[in-house]
Design a protein around this motif. Structure first.
Motif, PDB file in Angstrom:
ATOM      1  N   VAL A  47       0.610  -1.017  -0.269  1.00  0.00           N
ATOM      2  CA  VAL A  47      -0.036   0.339  -0.123  1.00  0.00           C
ATOM      3  C   VAL A  47       0.681   1.592   0.344  1.00  0.00           C
ATOM      4  CG1 VAL A  47      -1.781   1.578   1.437  1.00  0.00           C
ATOM      5  CG2 VAL A  47      -2.109  -1.184   1.369  1.00  0.00           C
ATOM      6  N   MET A  48       1.620   1.709   1.269  1.00  0.00           N
ATOM      7  CA  MET A  48       3.047   2.575   0.780  1.00  0.00           C
ATOM      8  C   MET A  48       3.407   2.904  -0.322  1.00  0.00           C
ATOM      9  SD  MET A  48       4.109   1.940   4.863  1.00  0.00           S
ATOM     10  CE  MET A  48       5.322   3.715   4.522  1.00  0.00           C
ATOM     11  N   CYS A  49       4.124   1.668  -1.340  1.00  0.00           N
ATOM     12  CA  CYS A  49       4.483   1.367  -2.485  1.00  0.00           C
ATOM     13  C   CYS A  49       3.952   2.583  -3.216  1.00  0.00           C
ATOM     14  CB  CYS A  49       5.284   0.888  -2.953  1.00  0.00           C
ATOM     15  SG  CYS A  49       6.087  -0.329  -2.101  1.00  0.00           S
ATOM     16  N   ILE A  50       2.417   2.312  -3.426  1.00  0.00           N
ATOM     17  CA  ILE A  50       1.462   2.897  -4.178  1.00  0.00           C
ATOM     18  C   ILE A  50       1.041   4.184  -3.678  1.00  0.00           C
ATOM     19  CG2 ILE A  50      -1.564   2.525  -4.992  1.00  0.00           C
ATOM     20  CD1 ILE A  50      -0.628  -0.747  -4.859  1.00  0.00           C
ATOM     21  N   LEU A  51       0.960   4.087  -2.717  1.00  0.00           N
ATOM     22  CA  LEU A  51       0.402   6.094  -2.242  1.00  0.00           C
ATOM     23  C   LEU A  51       1.656   6.471  -2.184  1.00  0.00           C
ATOM     24  CD1 LEU A  51      -1.322   4.741   1.468  1.00  0.00           C
ATOM     25  CD2 LEU A  51      -2.171   6.042  -0.967  1.00  0.00           C
ATOM     26  N   ASN A  52       2.756   5.964  -2.598  1.00  0.00           N
ATOM     27  CA  ASN A  52       3.879   7.477  -2.482  1.00  0.00           C
ATOM     28  C   ASN A  52       4.357   7.179  -4.225  1.00  0.00           C
ATOM     29  OD1 ASN A  52       4.378   6.868   0.153  1.00  0.00           O
ATOM     30  ND2 ASN A  52       6.469   5.043  -0.503  1.00  0.00           N
ATOM     31  N   ALA A  53       3.946   6.770  -4.848  1.00  0.00           N
ATOM     32  CA  ALA A  53       3.358   7.490  -5.995  1.00  0.00           C
ATOM     33  C   ALA A  53       3.184   8.127  -6.451  1.00  0.00           C
ATOM     34  CB  ALA A  53       3.356   5.801  -6.943  1.00  0.00           C
ATOM     35  N   GLY A  54       2.029   8.553  -5.209  1.00  0.00           N
ATOM     36  CA  GLY A  54       0.613   9.441  -5.893  1.00  0.00           C
ATOM     37  C   GLY A  54      -0.168   9.232  -6.625  1.00  0.00           C
ATOM     38  N   LEU A  55      -0.469   7.502  -6.114  1.00  0.00           N
ATOM     39  CA  LEU A  55      -1.479   6.581  -6.851  1.00  0.00           C
ATOM     40  C   LEU A  55      -2.875   6.774  -5.711  1.00  0.00           C
ATOM     41  CD1 LEU A  55      -0.297   4.048  -9.479  1.00  0.00           C
ATOM     42  CD2 LEU A  55      -1.741   6.349  -9.453  1.00  0.00           C
ATOM     43  N   PRO A  56      -3.938   6.950  -5.448  1.00  0.00           N
ATOM     44  CA  PRO A  56      -5.530   6.469  -4.776  1.00  0.00           C
ATOM     45  C   PRO A  56      -5.031   5.299  -4.596  1.00  0.00           C
ATOM     46  CG  PRO A  56      -5.847   8.023  -7.181  1.00  0.00           C
ATOM     47  CD  PRO A  56      -4.517   7.299  -7.563  1.00  0.00           C
ATOM     48  N   CYS A  57      -5.183   4.114  -3.033  1.00  0.00           N
ATOM     49  CA  CYS A  57      -4.811   3.820  -3.405  1.00  0.00           C
ATOM     50  C   CYS A  57      -6.085   2.213  -1.822  1.00  0.00           C
ATOM     51  CB  CYS A  57      -4.058   2.538  -2.968  1.00  0.00           C
ATOM     52  SG  CYS A  57      -3.746   0.498  -2.080  1.00  0.00           S
ATOM     53  N   PRO A  79      10.957  -6.364   3.536  1.00  0.00           N
ATOM     54  CA  PRO A  79       9.777  -4.804   3.288  1.00  0.00           C
ATOM     55  C   PRO A  79       9.597  -4.218   2.392  1.00  0.00           C
ATOM     56  CG  PRO A  79      11.371  -3.650   4.796  1.00  0.00           C
ATOM     57  CD  PRO A  79      12.285  -5.026   4.253  1.00  0.00           C
ATOM     58  N   ALA A  80       7.901  -4.498   2.503  1.00  0.00           N
ATOM     59  CA  ALA A  80       8.292  -4.106   0.980  1.00  0.00           C
ATOM     60  C   ALA A  80       7.770  -2.588   0.212  1.00  0.00           C
ATOM     61  CB  ALA A  80       6.639  -4.036   0.669  1.00  0.00           C
ATOM     62  N   TYR A  81       7.985  -2.537   0.918  1.00  0.00           N
ATOM     63  CA  TYR A  81       7.931  -0.303   1.131  1.00  0.00           C
ATOM     64  C   TYR A  81       9.326   0.347   1.159  1.00  0.00           C
ATOM     65  CZ  TYR A  81       9.134  -0.271   5.400  1.00  0.00           C
ATOM     66  OH  TYR A  81      10.007  -1.284   7.246  1.00  0.00           O
ATOM     67  N   TYR A  82       9.893  -0.745   1.285  1.00  0.00           N
ATOM     68  CA  TYR A  82      11.616  -0.767   1.411  1.00  0.00           C
ATOM     69  C   TYR A  82      12.774  -1.242  -0.254  1.00  0.00           C
ATOM     70  CZ  TYR A  82      16.985  -0.255   2.445  1.00  0.00           C
ATOM     71  OH  TYR A  82      17.975  -0.113   2.692  1.00  0.00           O
ATOM     72  N   MET A  83      12.175  -2.498  -0.860  1.00  0.00           N
ATOM     73  CA  MET A  83      12.227  -3.325  -1.318  1.00  0.00           C
ATOM     74  C   MET A  83      12.527  -2.956  -2.959  1.00  0.00           C
ATOM     75  SD  MET A  83      15.167  -5.436   0.269  1.00  0.00           S
ATOM     76  CE  MET A  83      15.161  -7.205  -0.220  1.00  0.00           C
ATOM     77  N   GLU A 112      21.437 -11.815 -16.648  1.00  0.00           N
ATOM     78  CA  GLU A 112      21.634 -10.565 -16.165  1.00  0.00           C
ATOM     79  C   GLU A 112      20.107 -10.381 -15.598  1.00  0.00           C
ATOM     80  OE1 GLU A 112      21.536 -11.242 -18.805  1.00  0.00           O
ATOM     81  OE2 GLU A 112      23.069  -9.529 -19.948  1.00  0.00           O
ATOM     82  N   ASP A 113      18.818 -11.285 -15.943  1.00  0.00           N
ATOM     83  CA  ASP A 113      17.736 -10.986 -14.343  1.00  0.00           C
ATOM     84  C   ASP A 113      17.604 -11.567 -13.023  1.00  0.00           C
ATOM     85  OD1 ASP A 113      16.371  -9.400 -16.894  1.00  0.00           O
ATOM     86  OD2 ASP A 113      15.023 -11.242 -17.621  1.00  0.00           O
ATOM     87  N   VAL A 114      18.548 -13.240 -13.610  1.00  0.00           N
ATOM     88  CA  VAL A 114      19.109 -14.023 -12.459  1.00  0.00           C
ATOM     89  C   VAL A 114      20.022 -12.902 -11.247  1.00  0.00           C
ATOM     90  CG1 VAL A 114      19.879 -15.578 -11.946  1.00  0.00           C
ATOM     91  CG2 VAL A 114      19.079 -16.031 -13.839  1.00  0.00           C
ATOM     92  N   ASP A 115      20.930 -11.993 -11.851  1.00  0.00           N
ATOM     93  CA  ASP A 115      21.697 -11.353 -11.470  1.00  0.00           C
ATOM     94  C   ASP A 115      21.021 -10.568 -10.419  1.00  0.00           C
ATOM     95  OD1 ASP A 115      24.096 -13.672 -11.806  1.00  0.00           O
ATOM     96  OD2 ASP A 115      24.500 -12.283 -13.440  1.00  0.00           O
ATOM     97  N   ILE A 116      19.942 -10.342 -10.702  1.00  0.00           N
ATOM     98  CA  ILE A 116      19.373  -8.673 -10.681  1.00  0.00           C
ATOM     99  C   ILE A 116      18.516  -9.036  -9.216  1.00  0.00           C
ATOM    100  CG2 ILE A 116      17.279  -6.824 -11.007  1.00  0.00           C
ATOM    101  CD1 ILE A 116      20.507  -6.062 -11.716  1.00  0.00           C
ATOM    102  N   ILE A 117      17.588 -10.320  -9.712  1.00  0.00           N
ATOM    103  CA  ILE A 117      16.837 -10.738  -8.606  1.00  0.00           C
ATOM    104  C   ILE A 117      17.257 -10.927  -7.394  1.00  0.00           C
ATOM    105  CG2 ILE A 117      15.862 -13.572  -8.057  1.00  0.00           C
ATOM    106  CD1 ILE A 117      14.474 -13.047 -10.412  1.00  0.00           C
ATOM    107  N   TRP A 118      18.797 -11.474  -7.410  1.00  0.00           N
ATOM    108  CA  TRP A 118      20.180 -12.048  -6.256  1.00  0.00           C
ATOM    109  C   TRP A 118      20.380 -10.471  -5.636  1.00  0.00           C
ATOM    110  CZ3 TRP A 118      20.154 -16.450  -3.386  1.00  0.00           C
ATOM    111  CH2 TRP A 118      19.390 -17.037  -3.471  1.00  0.00           C
ATOM    112  N   LEU A 119      20.969  -9.446  -6.216  1.00  0.00           N
ATOM    113  CA  LEU A 119      21.043  -8.787  -5.805  1.00  0.00           C
ATOM    114  C   LEU A 119      20.686  -7.880  -5.109  1.00  0.00           C
ATOM    115  CD1 LEU A 119      23.498  -7.478  -8.774  1.00  0.00           C
ATOM    116  CD2 LEU A 119      24.765  -8.282  -7.086  1.00  0.00           C
ATOM    117  N   LEU A 120      19.045  -7.699  -5.454  1.00  0.00           N
ATOM    118  CA  LEU A 120      18.463  -6.591  -5.014  1.00  0.00           C
ATOM    119  C   LEU A 120      17.446  -7.186  -4.029  1.00  0.00           C
ATOM    120  CD1 LEU A 120      17.319  -4.695  -8.104  1.00  0.00           C
ATOM    121  CD2 LEU A 120      19.019  -4.058  -6.402  1.00  0.00           C
ATOM    122  N   GLY A 121      17.039  -8.998  -4.038  1.00  0.00           N
ATOM    123  CA  GLY A 121      16.480  -9.247  -3.015  1.00  0.00           C
ATOM    124  C   GLY A 121      16.996 -10.211  -2.322  1.00  0.00           C
ATOM    125  N   TYR A 122      18.273 -10.415  -2.398  1.00  0.00           N
ATOM    126  CA  TYR A 122      18.670 -11.630  -1.447  1.00  0.00           C
ATOM    127  C   TYR A 122      19.959 -11.305  -1.149  1.00  0.00           C
ATOM    128  CZ  TYR A 122      14.841 -14.353  -2.762  1.00  0.00           C
ATOM    129  OH  TYR A 122      13.843 -15.044  -3.150  1.00  0.00           O
TER     130      TYR A 122
END
Ligand SMILES: CCCCCCC[C@H](O)CC(=O)SCCNC(=O)CCNC(=O)[C@H](O)C(C)(C)COP(=O)([O-])OP(=O)([O-])OC[C@H]1O[C@@H](n2cnc3c(N)ncnc32)[C@H](O)[C@@H]1OP(=O)([O-])[O-]
Ligand SMILES: NC(=O)c1ccc[n+]([C@@H]2O[C@H](COP(=O)([O-])OP(=O)(O)OC[C@H]3O[C@@H](n4cnc5c(N)ncnc54)[C@H](O)[C@@H]3O)[C@@H](O)[C@H]2O)c1
Length: 724
Positions: free
Chosen positions: A313-323, A438-442, A645-655
Motif C-alpha cells: 500500500v505504501m509503495c502505491i501511495l508514495n507514487a501518488g496513486l489512490p489505493c 519489507p515491501a516499501y523498502y526493497m 542478467e535477470d537472475v543476477d538482479i533478483i539476487w542482488l536486489l532481493g537476497y
C-alpha cells in the motif's frame, strides 16, 4: 558530440549525447575542440558549457571503460585541464545532474551555476572506480577535505542548496539555466581568472588531514569491507591534501587505472547495466516492452493489510496513486492502517518527509471491508495468507466485483499463478507481483507471467512497477519462481552440512565472508523455524508425501532433522530467543553460537550413526553457492528466467548477494564454467540422491564450448522453449 554556437560574444557549448550526455569520445572531442575554437575567436569573450536535453553530463561513458576508448585523446583529464587553462572565463550551467566526469568538467570551469533542482555528485564508487579526471584533487580544493571525503566515498547526490552552501555552486538560478549561464558569463567576462583555476588553489585547512583520512579509511573498511574503490578514494584524497595538483593527479590516475581493470569494477558496471535491462522484457511470440502499450493505471487496491500488504500500500501511495485496502475484518484493517500510519510518522520523525506530505499521501488511502468498493480500480494486488484455497477464493470474488479490464495480481512467494488465475474468467489479466520484505523498502519486484497472461498485462504491470519505484524482473511460473527456487538448494545444503560435521556458525561465517550479509541459518532464525517447518509440510502435502516420514521426504530434499529437532523443542528462531542460535532475549538481533544446539546436532549424528568430520570452509562455500548457481542455470534452461542478467538482479536486489561479484551468474562466469561444472558434477556423484546436484544441461553445454561463451550469449544455448 558537442554543439557549438555563438550568442553575441558568448560561445555556448552543449554536450549532446542523449539520453544523459555521457562523456563518450565524441563528446570529449567536441568540448575540447569547442574550447579551442572559442579561445581562438577574438569575438568570443566568455564560454558557457551545458548539456542538451534533460541533463548536464552525468559522467564518463561507462561502456568505454571496457572498450578502452575512455583513454583515447582527449581523455577526460585532458578535457578538464583544457577548460581550466582557457584564458576566457568558462561557466558551467548545470541542470539535471552533474555527476562523475560531468562534475569534473564543471570543476574544470572557472564558475558553476545550477538550476534549483539540479544535483551534483561523484557516484564512481558505485561502479567500482574513483573520480579519476581530477575529481579527488579538485573537489577538496573547492570545498575542503571533510565534505569531499563524505561526498566521494558515499557516492550520494548533493542537492542545489547544499552544493551552494558547500561552494560547489557559485549561484542557484531560476528559469532557463543556459540563458542564466550566458548572463552570468557576461557579468564575469572581465574578471581576472587568477584565483578561479581550481588546480592552482590549496586545499583549505589541512591541519587535520591525517586524522580525517584515518577515520574515513576506518569507516569505509567497516562499511564496505573488501571493496577496493572507497579505499582508493580516501588514498587519493589524502594525497590531494598533501601534494600539489600536478603530483596528486598522477597518483589519482594510477589508482584509477588499477580500479578500472579490477574484477570488482567490471562486476559493478555489469550490475549497473543489468539493472537497467531488467524492465526491458520480451515474451515468446515477440511482444516486448518496445511493442506493447501499457494501459493507464489511475488507482489500485491491495487485499490483505498484513506485513506485506501494508508495505505494498505504501509503495502505491508514495507514487501518488489512490489505493483501497481491503481486510478480512475490522481488527486486522485497523492493525494494517496503524502499521502504515506508524511508518509514515517514523519518516516524518526522521526528517525524510514533511508532516504535510505524509498527511497528503495518507489521504490517498481508503480502507474498507467491502470487496464491492473495488469495482472501479485498475489494478488489485492480493497479499492474503500463502494458501491456495484462500487465494482462489479471493480471486474468484475479485473477478466478480472488479471491472472487466482490471488486472488481478498476487504477491504469492511460491504458489502456482495459473492455478490462482483459474479461479477467474480473466486469466489473461492475472499475474504475480512478488514483492520482497519489507515491501516499501526493497527495490526488487519479481513479476510472474502465467500461461495465459497477455503481453498488455505484462506491459501494464511493468510500467506500474517502475512507477512505484521498483526494479521489475519478468519471470515464468514455477514453484518459487527464480529467487526462492534458487534459495532452496542453498538452504538445503546449509542444513545438510550440519548433519555431516559443521555447526551453524561455521556455515554462516563462510557465507558472510563471501559477502552475503546474513548466513542461511541466521536467515532461518529470522524467518522462523515454524515458518520453514510449515512450508516443508505444505510442499510435502502437494507432492503427496508424509512430512513426518524420513523415507518419504528424504529423496525430495525435504528432510531437515536438525531444524525439526529445534522446532519440536520450541526453538522457533529470533522471535523465541532460540533457534539455530541463542539470543539474549526474544527478538534480539545478535546470534550467539549455542552449545545446546551443538549437542542436539551431535546427538542426532550419534543416533543416525553418522561419523562427523571436519568440513573445510571451501566445501561449505561450494555446496551452498554452487548448488544455488546450478539451480539458476536450470531456471535459464527452462526459460523461467529470460536472461542471466535477470537472475543476477533478483539476487542482488532481493537476497543481498554481494554486488561487487555481479550476481550468481556473473560470478559463475568469473569462476569459469568448465571448473564450475566439474565441481557440480563432483557433488552430484557424491550425493546422487539430491536432485539439486543434477548438473544443469545448459551449464554442461556451455562448459563444453571450446572458448568461454560471453554471458550475454548464454541464452542462445538454452534448448527449451521459454516459459515466460
Ligand atoms: C584516463 C582517463 C580515464 C577516465 C576517467 C573517468 C573519470 C570519471 O570520474 C569516471 C566517471 O564519470 S564514471 C560515471 C559516473 N556517473 C555515473 O555513474 C552516473 C550513472 N547514471 C546514473 O546514475 C543515472 O543514469 C542518472 C541518475 C544519471 C539518470 O537516471 P535515470 O533518469 O533513471 O536514467 P537511467 O535509466 O539510469 O539511464 C538512462 C540511460 O542512460 C544510460 N546511462 C546512464 N549513465 C550512463 C553512463 N555514465 N554511461 C553510459 N550510459 C549511461 C543507462 O544505461 C540508460 O541506458 P538505456 O539503454 O536507456 O537503458
Ligand atoms: N512475509 C514475507 O516476507 C513475504 C515476502 C514475499 C511475499 N510474501 C507473500 O505475501 C502474502 C502475505 O504474506 P504476509 O507475510 O503479509 O502475511 P500476513 O499474515 O502478515 O498478512 C496476511 C493478511 O491477509 C489478511 N487476509 C486473510 N484473508 C483475507 C481475505 N479473505 N480478505 C482480505 N484480507 C485477508 C489477514 O487478515 C492478514 O492481515 C503471502 O502470499 C506471502 O507468501 C510474504
Amino acid at each position: 558530440m558537442a554543439d557549438y554556437r555563438k550568442q553575441g560574444d558568448v560561445a555556448v557549448l552543449h554536450a549532446n549525447n542523449p539520453p544523459v550526455n555521457a562523456l563518450s569520445y565524441h563528446v570529449r572531442q567536441g568540448l575540447y575542440d569547442g574550447i579551442e575554437a572559442a579561445e581562438k575567436d577574438p569575438s568570443v569573450k566568455c564560454i558557457v558549457i551545458c548539456g542538451k536535453g534533460k541533463t548536464f553530463p552525468v559522467g564518463a561513458d561507462i561502456r568505454e571503460f571496457a572498450s578502452g576508448s575512455a583513454k583515447k585523446f582527449p581523455n577526460l583529464i585532458e578535457v578538464c585541464d583544457k577548460i581550466e587553462a582557457c584564458t576566457k572565463p568558462v561557466v558551467a550551467a548545470i541542470h539535471g545532474f552533474a555527476l562523475g566526469g560531468g562534475l569534473e568538467i564543471s570543476l574544470g570551469c572557472h564558475y558553476r551555476i545550477g538550476g534549483t533542482s539540479c544535483k551534483v555528485g561523484f557516484p564512481e564508487v558505485n561502479i567500482g572506480v574513483l573520480p579519476g579526471a581530477g575529481g579527488t584533487q579538485r573537489l577538496p580544493r573547492v570545498i575542503g577535505l571533510k565534505p569531499s571525503l563524505d561526498i566521494i566515498t558515499s557516492g550520494c547526490h548533493v542537492g542545489a542548496k547544499e552544493a551552494l552552501k558547500l561552494g560547489i555552486l557559485d549561484k542557484i538560478v531560476q528559469g532557463d539555466v543556459v540563458t542564466e549561464g550566458i548572463k552570468f558569463a557576461k557579468s564575469v567576462q572581465n574578471q581576472p581568472l587568477h584565483g578561479r583555476r581550481v588546480s592552482t588553489m590549496a586545499v583549505p585547512d589541512v591541519s587535520q588531514a591525517n586524522a580525517l583520512c584515518n577515520s574515513a579509511m576506518a569507516e569505509v573498511k567497516r562499511k564496505s569491507s573488501g571493496l577496493l574503490a572507497p579505499v582508493a578514494c580516501v588514498k587519493s584524497l589524502r594525497v590531494a591534501a598533501q601534494t600539489p595538483y600536478k603530483d596528486g593527479i598522477k597518483i589519482e590516475s594510477a589508482l584509477m587505472l588499477q580500479l578500472m581493470t579490477s574484477g570488482q569494477a567490471k562486476a559493478l558496471q555489469y550490475a549497473f547495466f543489468a539493472e537497467r535491462l531488467a524492465s526491458k522484457w520480451q515474451v515468446p511470440g515477440g511482444a516486448s516492452h518496445a511493442t506493447v502499450t501499457p494501459r493507464p493505471v489511475k488507482s489500485c487496491a491491495v487485499v490483505g493489510g498484513g506485513y506485506m500488504g501494508s508495505g505494498i500500500v505504501m509503495c502505491i501511495l508514495n507514487a501518488g496513486l489512490p489505493c483501497i485496502l481491503v481486510e478480512a475484518n475490522q481488527k486486522f484493517l485497523d492493525r494494517g492502517i496503524k502499521m502504515i500510519q506508524g511508518l509514515y510518522a517514523g519518516s516524518v520523525k526522521l526528517g525524510k518527509m514533511s508532516e504535510q506530505d505524509a498527511k497528503k499521501t495518507l489521504s490517498l488511502l481508503k480502507p474498507t471491508l467491502r470487496y464491492e468498493d473495488l469495482k472501479d480500480v485498475d489494478v488489485v494486488i492480493e497479499a492474503v495468507f500463502e494458501d491456495m484455497k484462500l487465494k482462489q477464493e479471493v480471486f474468484g470474488k475479485l473477478d466478480k466485483v472488479c471491472k472487466k479490464d482490471a488486472l488481478l495480481c498476487s504477491n504469492t512467494s511460491t504458489l502456482n499463478i495459473d492455478k490462482i488465475a483459474s479461479a477467474t474468467r480473466r486469466p489473461d489479466r492475472v499475474m504475480g507481483m512478488h514483492f520482497f520484505a519489507p515491501a516499501y523498502y526493497m527495490k526488487l519486484l519479481e513479476n510472474i507471467r502465467g500461461a495465459e497472461t497477455s503481453p498488455q498485462t505484462v506491459a501494464t504491470v511493468t510500467q506500474l512497477s517502475v512507477k512505484i519505484g521498483k526494479v521489475p524482473v519478468l519471470v515464468g511460473n514455477c514453484h518459487g519462481f527464480v529467487g526462492n527456487r534458487m534459495m532452496a538448494p542453498y538452504t538445503t545444503e546449509a542444513q545438510r552440512l550440519l548433519e555431516e560435521g559443521a555447526y551453524p556458525h561455521q556455515v554462516d561465517q563462510v557465507i558472510e565472508e563471501f559477502g552475503i550479509p546474513i548466513g542461511p541459518l541466521k536467515v532461518g532464525d529470522l524467518t522462523g523455524l515454524d515458518v520453514s517447518w510449515k512450508i516443508t509440510r505444505e510442499v510435502s502435502r502437494m507432492l503427496g508425501l508424509d512430512h513426518t516420514k524420513r523415507e518419504d521426504v528424504e529423496p525430495f530434499g525435504l528432510y531437515f532433522p536438525v531444524r525439526n529437532a529445534l522446532y519440536e523443542k520450541g526453538r522457533l528462531g529470533r522471535k523465541t530467543g532460540a533457534g539455530f542460535y541463542k539470543y539474549e532475549k526474544a527478538g534480539s538481533k545478535v546470534a550467539i553460537p549455542d552449545p545446546l544446539v551443538m549437542d542436539i546436532i551431535d546427538h542426532h549424528c550419534r543416533e543416525e550413526g553418522i561419523d562427523r568430520r571436519r568440513i573445510p570452509p571451501q566445501e561449505i562455500y561450494e555446496r551452498c553457492l554452487y548448488s544455488l548457481i546450478n539451480e539458476g542455470f536450470k531456471t535459464l534452461e527452462e526459460g523461467i528466467a529470460a536472461r542471466p542478467e535477470d537472475v543476477d538482479i533478483i539476487w542482488l536486489l532481493g537476497y543481498g548477494w554481494p554486488r561487487y561479484t555481479g550476481g550468481p551468474m556473473h560470478f559463475a562466469s568469473q569462476i569459469g564454467l568448465r571448473r564450475l561444472y566439474g565441481r557440480i558434477e563432483y557433488y552430484h556423484n557424491k550425493y546422487p540422491d539430491r536432485d539439486h546436484w543434477t548438473p544443469s544441461r545448459l551449464l554442461k553445454t556451455l562448459s563444453q564450448q571450446e572458448h568461454p561463451v560471453p554471458l550475454a550469449q548464454w541464452g542462445q544455448f538454452a534448448s527449451t522453449t521459454s516459459r515466460l
